[in-house]
Design an enzyme around this catalytic site. Structure first.
Site, PDB file in Angstrom:
ATOM      1  CD  GLU A  50      -2.420   1.509   2.653  1.00 55.78           C
ATOM      2  OE1 GLU A  50      -3.610   1.852   2.691  1.00 55.78           O
ATOM      3  OE2 GLU A  50      -1.729   1.337   3.685  1.00 55.78           O
ATOM      4  CD1 TRP A  51       3.759   5.265  -1.554  1.00 61.20           C
ATOM      5  CD2 TRP A  51       3.086   5.755  -3.643  1.00 61.20           C
ATOM      6  NE1 TRP A  51       4.391   6.425  -1.927  1.00 61.20           N
ATOM      7  CE2 TRP A  51       4.004   6.755  -3.190  1.00 61.20           C
ATOM      8  CE3 TRP A  51       2.535   5.847  -4.922  1.00 61.20           C
ATOM      9  CZ2 TRP A  51       4.366   7.838  -3.999  1.00 61.20           C
ATOM     10  CZ3 TRP A  51       2.900   6.925  -5.718  1.00 61.20           C
ATOM     11  CH2 TRP A  51       3.808   7.900  -5.264  1.00 61.20           C
ATOM     12  NE  ARG A  86      -6.151   6.152   5.520  1.00 62.44           N
ATOM     13  CZ  ARG A  86      -6.816   5.505   4.573  1.00 62.44           C
ATOM     14  NH1 ARG A  86      -7.715   6.146   3.831  1.00 62.44           N
ATOM     15  NH2 ARG A  86      -6.595   4.234   4.337  1.00 62.44           N
ATOM     16  CG  HIS A 146      -8.993   4.750   8.983  1.00 61.15           C
ATOM     17  ND1 HIS A 146      -9.360   4.755   7.656  1.00 61.15           N
ATOM     18  CD2 HIS A 146      -7.961   3.868   9.088  1.00 61.15           C
ATOM     19  CE1 HIS A 146      -8.585   3.909   6.987  1.00 61.15           C
ATOM     20  NE2 HIS A 146      -7.733   3.366   7.831  1.00 61.15           N
ATOM     21  CE  LYS A 173      -7.827   0.070   6.328  1.00 59.45           C
ATOM     22  NZ  LYS A 173      -6.647   0.870   5.937  1.00 59.45           N
ATOM     23  CB  SER A 235       1.269   2.965   7.724  1.00 59.34           C
ATOM     24  OG  SER A 235       0.448   1.823   7.781  1.00 59.34           O
ATOM     25  CD  GLN A 239       0.817  -0.984  10.208  1.00 61.34           C
ATOM     26  OE1 GLN A 239       1.966  -0.636  10.001  1.00 61.34           O
ATOM     27  NE2 GLN A 239      -0.189  -0.630   9.440  1.00 61.34           N
TER      28      GLN A 239
END
EC number: 4.2.1.10
Length: 255
Positions: A50-51, A86, A146, A173, A235, A239
């Site tokens: 994911e860039w 984002r 989010h 998502k 990110s 994670q």
């Protein structure tokens, strides 16, 4: 699209209870570092990258973004490429109005490198129309939302899902921040309920932070089709590394 990439694409879009795809976020700021990291992902047989364009120091130059996409094209032949911008209200690095956000999406629409475009649902006034426009170009859309301050209650989560789902994007998502372990359980149950009600709907759900780490590892059980793991830089909070996640997912799958 070759057979390797097609198989990865099908695995996500079928939304089955399988081992989730592992996606590595690319959050380097300089062009050379971005290209180098994606090449490293290729050498490590990464399934998806994911860039995060909002981290790119030249995010306001469409020409520079195009150059990066062209430079990594050969490195992404056997992995999925997710293009994400984002914005700050959604936990990103930059402030963008809808017009400029759409300009950045258009670069991805025109690129042969990009497979998925992550689109923030509530950053667009006409999200449905934008999803359809992108899909007509042949790209797949991950429609996302989010919540970085909390995990909403079950009804609010369901309402958010319904709004995202109604855009008819390819993947939904939802990422939330837990305040306690019950919030993590709430997110996992919500994921399971969605998969029971919409068994063919591909979803990605994440409970963020240290508390939510388990949610990144249980997609095969509860129904999330993709999880995020790092090469080095995170990110989002909570994670793990790609190798850690791969080992744990394999253990869960074999069990």
């Amino acid at each position: 699209m070759n057979d390797v990439k097609k198989a990865l694409m099908d695995k996500i879009l079928k939304g089955n209870h399988e081992v989730p795809i592992i996606c590595v976020p690319i959050v380097e700021r300089g062009k050379a570092d971005i290209i180098s990291t994606i090449k490293e992902c290729m050498n490590n047989n990464t399934e998806a990258v994911e860039w995060r364009v909002d981290f790119f120091e030249e995010y306001n130059s469409l020409a520079e973004i195009k150059d990066v996409l062209e430079a990594v094209k050969d490195y992404t032949e056997n992995m999925l490429f997710i293009y994400t911008v984002r914005t700050k209200p959604q936990g990103g690095e930059i402030e963008l109005d809808e017009t400029n956000l759409m300009k950045l999406y258009n670069v991805a629409v025109e690129s042969e490198t990009v497979d998925f475009i992550d689109m923030e649902c509530f950053s667009m006034k006409l999200a449905n129309a934008e999803v359809q426009r992108i899909q007509k170009s042949g790209k797949k859309v991950i429609i996302s939302h989010h919540e970085f301050n909390e995990t909403p209650n079950e009804q609010v989560l369901k309402n958010i899902f319904e709004e995202l789902n109604n855009t008819k994007a390819d993947v939904v998502k939802i990422a939330v921040m837990p305040q306690n372990s019950n919030d993590v359980v709430k997110l996992l149950k919500f994921t399971c309920d969605i998969k029971d009600e919409y068994p063919d709907r591909p979803v990605i759900t994440i409970s963020m932070g240290k508390l939510g780490v388990v949610s990144r590892l249980m997609g095969e059980v509860f129904g999330s089709v993709l999880t995020f793991a790092t090469m080095e830089k995170q990110s989002a909070p909570g994670q793990l590394t790609q190798n850690q996640v791969k080992e744990i997912l394999e253990v869960i799958h074999k069990a």
